[in-house]
Design an enzyme around this catalytic site. Structure first.
Site, PDB file in Angstrom:
ATOM      1  CB  CYS A  69      -0.914   0.003   1.229  1.00 20.60           C
ATOM      2  SG  CYS A  69      -2.221   1.272   1.154  1.00 20.60           S
ATOM      3  CB  SER A 113     -10.995   4.134   2.283  1.00 20.82           C
ATOM      4  OG  SER A 113     -11.192   2.793   1.878  1.00 20.82           O
ATOM      5  NE  ARG A 119      -8.335   5.936   4.891  1.00 18.44           N
ATOM      6  CZ  ARG A 119      -8.232   4.639   4.585  1.00 18.44           C
ATOM      7  NH1 ARG A 119      -8.549   3.715   5.468  1.00 18.44           N
ATOM      8  NH2 ARG A 119      -7.805   4.273   3.402  1.00 18.44           N
ATOM      9  CG  ASP A 149     -10.328  -9.063   3.021  1.00 13.73           C
ATOM     10  OD1 ASP A 149      -9.117  -9.238   2.772  1.00 13.73           O
ATOM     11  OD2 ASP A 149     -10.825  -7.936   3.196  1.00 13.73           O
ATOM     12  CB  CYS A 177     -30.295 -13.213  20.532  1.00 14.86           C
ATOM     13  SG  CYS A 177     -30.348 -11.417  20.341  1.00 14.86           S
ATOM     14  CB  CYS A 227     -27.327 -10.071  14.775  1.00  6.98           C
ATOM     15  SG  CYS A 227     -25.696 -10.305  15.489  1.00  6.98           S
TER      16      CYS A 227
END
Length: 427
Positions: free
Chosen positions: A26, A133, A145, A290, A334, A340
């Site tokens: 990056c 982003s 950042r 990922d 729940c 969720c």
């Protein structure tokens, strides 16, 4: 060889394969980035996807996917480090390999630093969806950042964002939530909506894990706190539901609507099971997810094993089913589990109130948010089922009918199907 017990037909079940053409490399140094450390998996690598690997990724993805829309997705690290010619070739390959009844959707997630007018013209020409982003206004974005010299990147990113707008490139904002910005939901949301004129945004909670001296896993200091995360989403929802329905799309809200409609969430960490969103590294190695680019989750290499066989192997199916099957009892009972589903397994490192392992670190925030939006979500789902526009929810709720108020055991007038005492009756 595939077993006969898999619950799908390989050619009809879509999956998502996100490519990391520059690996963990990056051009900036975000302080919370979980992926930069992955460069240790490939010592001495140049971190550049070869033409051979790119060709195999695109060809096998299109061969393996059913007809319809197929996403060719690039992420990093920073994928624009590959240079524009790399993506010109990728677009050409996709056009060559796609079947007549397939539509290729190109997307790229970037920090925006390298986006020039030439880049933007290309992205527009080929209908790329660009995720950029941004963590909010300058002081919030620049908190973490930063570039390699620890200087804030906001000004460069904002210039890139304006360039995307000027060229008419379809884009959305990815905002990470952390200690620096999560306590200021309206500053963040209104900056995106009013200053950037954004109409699509997603909020990703930063959860960094650390190991204590006694071996416990805890959240790191930059991590968003669960309660703060819940309050952030509630504040954004309240603003959205009163002013912005039909104009601004917030991923957490859009996914919640699907849950209240009884549909699959369509987002891996909200679905009951996962395993359909994999990652291909610059070498052709494929990993389960990922967030699980680790040696034990390496499924194979595209140059050694056909993609369809990798995606459908029992180890990956077991990985995906574990999201559902390892839920603690606290989650299974729940009342908002349907929305969720325990969240992402990577964040399940705290204990339930009764001491069972495997509760999601963000559970308190999830429960706060889903309970807060439950009433409006029921009404919104009812509107959509009736074929009415979602924007009708911004109108005042219909008045209760005249006459005697509903009894505690009568059906609630909101149409939820629940008893009044279990719904609005407790208000």
């Amino acid at each position: 060889m595939m077993t006969t017990t898999l619950p799908f037909e390989p050619q009809t079940r879509p999956f998502h394969l996100m490519a990391k053409p520059s690996g963990a490399r990056c051009n900036i140094d975000c302080q919370y980035c979980f992926f930069l450390s992955k460069e240790k998996l490939y010592p001495n690598s140049r971190f550049r996807m070869s033409h051979e690997t790119m060709d195999a990724y695109i060809r096998q993805t299109l061969e393996s996917q059913p007809d319809g829309e197929v996403n060719i997705c690039w992420q990093g690290g920073e994928p624009t480090l590959m240079g524009l010619d790399f993506y010109r070739t990728a677009v050409d390959l996709a056009a060559r390999y796609k079947r007549p009844r397939q539509t290729v959707l190109h997307s790229i997630q970037t920090n925006g630093i390298l986006l020039t007018d030439e880049w933007c013209a290309f992205l527009k020409e080929h209908n790329f969806l660009v995720g950029i982003s941004i963590d909010g206004p300058k002081e919030l974005h620049d908190a973490y950042r930063v570039d390699r010299m620890k200087r804030g990147t906001f000004d460069s990113v904002l210039a890139a964002y304006r360039r995307l707008q000027a060229h008419g490139v379809e884009h959305n904002i990815l905002c990470t939530l952390h200690m620096a910005n999560a306590s200021r939901p309206m500053d963040v949301y209104r900056f995106f909506r009013d200053e950037l004129q954004a109409d699509w945004m997603q909020f990703i909670p930063i959860v960094e894990k650390e190991t204590t001296a006694d071996g416990r896993t805890v959240a790191g200091p930059r991590s968003v706190r669960a309660a703060t995360y819940g309050r952030f989403l509630c504040a954004v929802f309240d603003e959205w539901v009163s002013q912005d329905v039909g104009k601004v799309f917030v991923q957490d809200i859009e996914v919640a609507v699907r849950s209240w409609l009884g549909l699959p969430a369509g987002l891996c960490f909200r679905n009951e099971t996962c395993g359909d969103a994999l990652v291909i590294e610059h070498t052709g190695d494929i990993y389960s997810c990922d967030h699980f680019v680790e040696p034990q989750y390496r499924l194979g290499n595209l140059h050694e094993t056909p993609l369809l066989q990798i995606v459908n192997q029992p180890a990956q199916r077991a990985f995906g089913l574990a999201k559902r099957d390892t839920l603690p009892t606290f989650c299974r009972t729940c009342d908002v589990r349907f929305a969720c589903n325990g969240g992402c397994p990577k964040d399940r490192f705290i204990q339930t109130p009764d001491g069972e392992d495997g509760l999601n670190y963000l559970c308190e925030g999830y429960r706060t948010f889903f309970h807060h939006i439950a009433g409006p979500m029921r009404r919104l789902a009812m509107l959509l089922r009736e074929g009415r526009p979602a924007t009708d929810i911004m109108q005042p709720a219909p008045a209760e009918p005249t006459g005697a108020a509903p009894g505690r055991n009568d059906p609630c007038p909101c149409g939820s199907g629940r008893k009044f005492k279990k719904c609005h009756g407790s208000a």
